[in-house]
Each structure stands twice: as C-alpha cells, then as structure tokens.
Design a protein around this motif. Structure first.
Motif, short mmCIF file in Angstrom:
data_model
loop_
_atom_site.label_atom_id
_atom_site.label_comp_id
_atom_site.label_asym_id
_atom_site.label_seq_id
_atom_site.Cartn_x
_atom_site.Cartn_y
_atom_site.Cartn_z
N VAL A 285 0.85 -1.18 0.00
CA VAL A 285 0.00 0.00 0.00
C VAL A 285 0.89 1.23 0.00
CG1 VAL A 285 -1.87 -1.13 1.26
CG2 VAL A 285 -0.15 0.14 2.53
N CYS A 286 0.29 2.34 -0.40
CA CYS A 286 0.99 3.63 -0.36
C CYS A 286 0.76 4.26 1.02
CB CYS A 286 0.47 4.53 -1.47
SG CYS A 286 1.26 6.14 -1.52
N HIS A 287 1.83 4.69 1.65
CA HIS A 287 1.76 5.26 3.00
C HIS A 287 2.22 6.72 2.96
CE1 HIS A 287 3.47 5.21 7.39
NE2 HIS A 287 2.40 5.99 7.27
N LEU A 288 1.28 7.62 3.19
CA LEU A 288 1.58 9.05 3.26
C LEU A 288 1.57 9.48 4.72
CD1 LEU A 288 1.79 12.03 2.29
CD2 LEU A 288 -0.72 11.98 2.04
N SER A 289 2.65 10.13 5.15
CA SER A 289 2.72 10.68 6.52
C SER A 289 2.72 12.20 6.44
CB SER A 289 3.99 10.20 7.23
OG SER A 289 4.03 8.79 7.32
N ILE A 290 1.86 12.83 7.23
CA ILE A 290 1.81 14.28 7.34
C ILE A 290 2.21 14.62 8.77
CG2 ILE A 290 0.35 16.33 7.18
CD1 ILE A 290 -1.39 14.74 5.19
N ILE A 291 3.40 15.18 8.92
CA ILE A 291 4.02 15.36 10.24
C ILE A 291 4.16 16.85 10.53
CG2 ILE A 291 5.99 14.75 11.69
CD1 ILE A 291 6.64 12.62 9.47
N ASP A 292 3.70 17.29 11.70
CA ASP A 292 3.86 18.71 12.07
C ASP A 292 4.48 18.83 13.45
OD1 ASP A 292 1.77 19.46 14.29
OD2 ASP A 292 0.62 18.23 12.90
N ASN A 293 5.05 19.99 13.72
CA ASN A 293 5.67 20.25 15.03
C ASN A 293 4.81 21.18 15.87
OD1 ASN A 293 6.08 22.52 13.44
ND2 ASN A 293 8.08 23.02 14.34
N GLY A 294 3.50 21.03 15.74
CA GLY A 294 2.57 21.90 16.45
C GLY A 294 2.31 21.47 17.87
N SER A 295 1.13 21.83 18.36
CA SER A 295 0.81 21.65 19.78
C SER A 295 0.52 20.21 20.16
CB SER A 295 -0.42 22.51 20.12
OG SER A 295 -1.51 22.16 19.29
N GLY A 296 0.25 19.36 19.19
CA GLY A 296 -0.13 17.99 19.51
C GLY A 296 -1.62 17.89 19.84
N ILE A 297 -2.12 16.68 19.87
CA ILE A 297 -3.53 16.44 20.17
C ILE A 297 -3.65 15.87 21.58
CG2 ILE A 297 -5.60 15.18 19.47
CD1 ILE A 297 -4.40 15.02 16.65
N PRO A 298 -4.50 16.45 22.42
CA PRO A 298 -4.64 15.93 23.79
C PRO A 298 -5.02 14.45 23.80
CG PRO A 298 -5.75 18.05 23.56
CD PRO A 298 -5.33 17.63 22.18
N ALA A 299 -4.48 13.72 24.77
CA ALA A 299 -4.72 12.27 24.84
C ALA A 299 -6.19 11.94 24.97
CB ALA A 299 -3.93 11.69 26.02
N ASP A 300 -6.97 12.80 25.65
CA ASP A 300 -8.39 12.51 25.83
C ASP A 300 -9.22 12.85 24.60
OD1 ASP A 300 -7.98 15.22 26.00
OD2 ASP A 300 -9.43 15.55 27.63
N LEU A 301 -8.57 13.43 23.58
CA LEU A 301 -9.28 13.83 22.37
C LEU A 301 -8.93 12.98 21.17
CD1 LEU A 301 -11.30 16.01 21.34
CD2 LEU A 301 -9.30 17.39 20.73
N ILE A 302 -7.72 12.40 21.17
CA ILE A 302 -7.20 11.76 19.97
C ILE A 302 -8.06 10.58 19.51
CG2 ILE A 302 -5.64 10.15 21.13
CD1 ILE A 302 -3.59 10.85 18.87
N GLU A 303 -8.72 9.89 20.44
CA GLU A 303 -9.55 8.75 20.05
C GLU A 303 -10.84 9.17 19.36
OE1 GLU A 303 -8.77 5.53 20.25
OE2 GLU A 303 -6.80 6.11 20.99
N ASN A 304 -11.18 10.46 19.44
CA ASN A 304 -12.47 10.92 18.93
C ASN A 304 -12.36 11.95 17.82
OD1 ASN A 304 -13.96 9.39 20.94
ND2 ASN A 304 -13.26 10.90 22.43
N ILE A 305 -11.15 12.20 17.32
CA ILE A 305 -10.98 13.31 16.39
C ILE A 305 -11.68 13.10 15.05
CG2 ILE A 305 -8.83 14.16 17.39
CD1 ILE A 305 -7.33 12.61 15.24
N PHE A 306 -12.03 11.85 14.72
CA PHE A 306 -12.70 11.61 13.45
C PHE A 306 -14.22 11.62 13.57
CE2 PHE A 306 -8.48 9.69 12.71
CZ PHE A 306 -8.09 10.46 11.63
#
Length: 367
Positions: A285-306
C-alpha cells in the motif's frame, strides 16, 4: 505443498543452521525483516537482529535441544524497534538446526485500532444521517416561513431581521451538508500521489504567503494509484490545514514545519474499508505521513478526532478530519493518527490497486 503453505503463512519463519546462519525464510519474514532471502542467505541472523537476549535464546535452544518462547520483546530492525513474540524450536533436517517463528504484535494492535476506528466511523455515519433528517427538514420550514413573513412586512428595519434568519438557516444547512460528506461516487483514474501533494503545497503556500515551511520527503518509486484527483486534494488539504492550525496555536508560522513523506508499506494487514467485505489484506500500500511540530492532540481527544463536531480549537467546526476520513475511505483507504507534544503524524494508507467500490458517504450506511 510444504513450500506453498510456508509462503502463505502470516507468521515470519526463518530456518537457521548450527552457526545461526540463514538457510531460508518465507515472504512474511522478508517483509518483517525488510530484506530478501537472496541478500541474507548464509548470513548470521544476529546481524539482522542484534539483540543479546535473542542470541542467548538461540544458544540455549541449540545446546539444550528445547523450545524457547518469549513474549512482547522489542526487536531492533533497521534502526526501528518492533514488538514481537518469538519461538525458537530445535529441528534436525540436513543443515537446518533451528526454526525461528516471529509474530509482530503491532499487527494485532493495528487490527484492534482499525476495528475500533471503523466502528466509530459507522457510528458517526448513523449519527450524522439522523442529525441531517432532524435538522434539514425544520430548517426548510423556517426558511420558507421567513421568506413569507418578509413579503408581508412593509418596514425595511423589520425585513433586516428576516434576512438574518434566512442567512443563518442557509449557514446551518451548508454546515449539515459538509457533515454529510460527498454523495457522489469518486471519479477514479490513475494518478500520481505526488502531483496531488504538489497541488496541496501550492494551495498552502498561496494561503500562507510561503511563510510556513513544507518539507517534501517523497519516494519516487511509488507508481500511479487509483483515485479521484480533486477529492484526494480536498482530503489531504484538510489534514495539512489541521496541522497548520496546530502550529498556529503554539508558535509563529515561520517556526512551523510540516513534512509530507511517502513510502511503500509492505504486508499491510489489514487495510480496512467500510464495505460488506470488511477488512482486506494487501501486500503493498501507499503510506503518506503528514508530520507537524505543532501543539499535539490531547490524549483525551485523539480517540475521537474523526467524529463530526469534535475539535480541539474553540473556533474549529470539527468537520475537516471526518470529511478527510470519509474521502479516504471511499478510496478503500484509512487514516490513523499518533501524537505527542511537538510531533503529530497523520498516516494515510491508500491501496496501489483497487477493486470495484460500493459507493457510500457519511450520509449513508451499509446494511
């Protein structure tokens, strides 16, 4: 028959001689060790897996003629640590003295994570479809009543209020339409993912005046993939804009860096899609990574961001990421995310070839 079975096992199997030199390995082992039989034939397995406890287990199994198993062990493979279970079994078959079986645990973790993500997407689609019916119908009635009321009013000052009602109703209707996602099936054609990325870079540079640094780390060997050019631009643009907004929260844009990296992922199992067929295993498969050096996503939010309407920013609508996931799912792909303060990576997986799709959107569900 034995070779056919060995070649089709998901378990990585390596056969070693008395000096721990590789005599043979199956395709799953080639993928796991990121090498080929031709390159490692008659080489010591210790060169590929330089782990002291692993060497001790090989010695012990060979000398005591007993099987040894270790669980949840970290193996350094080409500079990266992978978590595996492995078993070493003594055998007697010509030069073959040891049989090594390796099961990567990250595959099981990925399956669990993807199943959870798919369940969330299904729940999201059902919720959004219900919300659309509950909101759009009364909105149409409100808009029509406001238009009729405006015709009966003679005073311009009062008509201003009916205009506000109509404008706000239209804004809410557009918001619901965005939550529903694309309703038409994608227009699939062979395309270069790098052309899509270059268009995204062009759009972001125009939007930021070139102030934000966008780094390209492309694998030129990636072939054309099947996709809808415009929709892939929209999905990836949403992800890059999300990264840009995370940077804006903690630093100036001139300090921010977003990296676009493309690679081929091997033995990606499973690559999930929302269809009646469920999860699919794909060799490449083709794997695209989009990497940023920003604030990050809170642990309590990352499971629900979609989920729709979930956002870590007060001004955010929570539409961009669910829309991106919906578009990538239409391409039989998947988006995953991992984040820590200072580094957030969105992983986009797209198949290199594609079977006929069952069209769906966030507004429809699979029965």
């Amino acid at each position: 028959m034995q070779n056919i079975i060995l070649d089709n096992l998901n378990t990585a199997v390596v056969v070693l001689d008395q000096g721990f030199r590789v005599l043979t390995l199956n395709p799953a082992a080639e993928t796991l060790l990121d090498t080929s039989l031709k390159r490692v034939l008659n080489q010591s397995i210790i060169i590929l897996i330089p782990e002291e406890s692993f060497r001790e287990d090989l010695d012990r199994s060979l000398s005591q003629h007993q099987q040894f198993t270790r669980r949840e062990t970290d193996f350094p493979i080409n500079g990266e640590m992978i978590n595996v279970d492995y078993s070493i079994s003594p055998i007697t078959c010509g030069e073959a003295k040891l049989l090594l079986e390796i099961n990567p645990r990250d595959r099981l973790q990925r399956i669990t994570r993807e199943e959870s993500l798919i369940a969330k997407q299904e729940t999201s689609k059902i919720l959004v479809r219900g919300l659309a019916h509950e909101v759009k119908n009364p909105l149409g009635g409100i808009r029509g009543a406001a238009q009729l009321l405006a015709r009966e009013l003679d005073e311009p000052g009062l008509k201003e209020f009916t205009d506000i009602i109509i404008q706000e109703v239209d804004r809410l209707r557009d918001l619901v339409d965005q939550m529903l996602g694309p309703l038409q099936p994608p227009k699939m054609q062979a395309l270069s993912l790098h052309e899509v990325l270059e268009r995204v870079v062009q759009l972001i540079n125009a939007e930021t005046g070139g102030e934000l640094r966008l780094l390209r780390d492309y694998d030129p060997s990636i072939p054309d993939i099947p996709g809808d050019f415009e929709r892939l631009i929209q999905a990836i643009l949403n992800l890059v804009r999300n990264a840009m907004q995370a940077i804006d929260q903690v630093m100036t844009r001139s300090e921010g860096v977003i990296t676009l990296r493309t690679r081929i992922a091997r033995q990606f199992s499973p690559l999930s899609k929302l269809s009646k067929k469920g999860a699919q295993k794909r060799r490449l498969v083709c794997h695209l990574s989009i990497i940023d050096n920003g604030s990050g996503i809170p642990a309590d939010l990352i499971e629900n961001i979609f989920y729709p309407m979930i956002s870590g920013r007060a001004e955010g609508t929570g539409i961009g990421l669910p829309m991106a996931q919906s578009i990538i799912s239409l391409h039989q792909g998947l988006i995953e995310c991992d984040s820590k303060p200072g580094t957030t990576t969105f992983h986009v997986y797209l198949p290199l070839s594609q079977e006929p799709l069952q069209p769906f959107s966030m507004a429809t569900s699979q029965e």
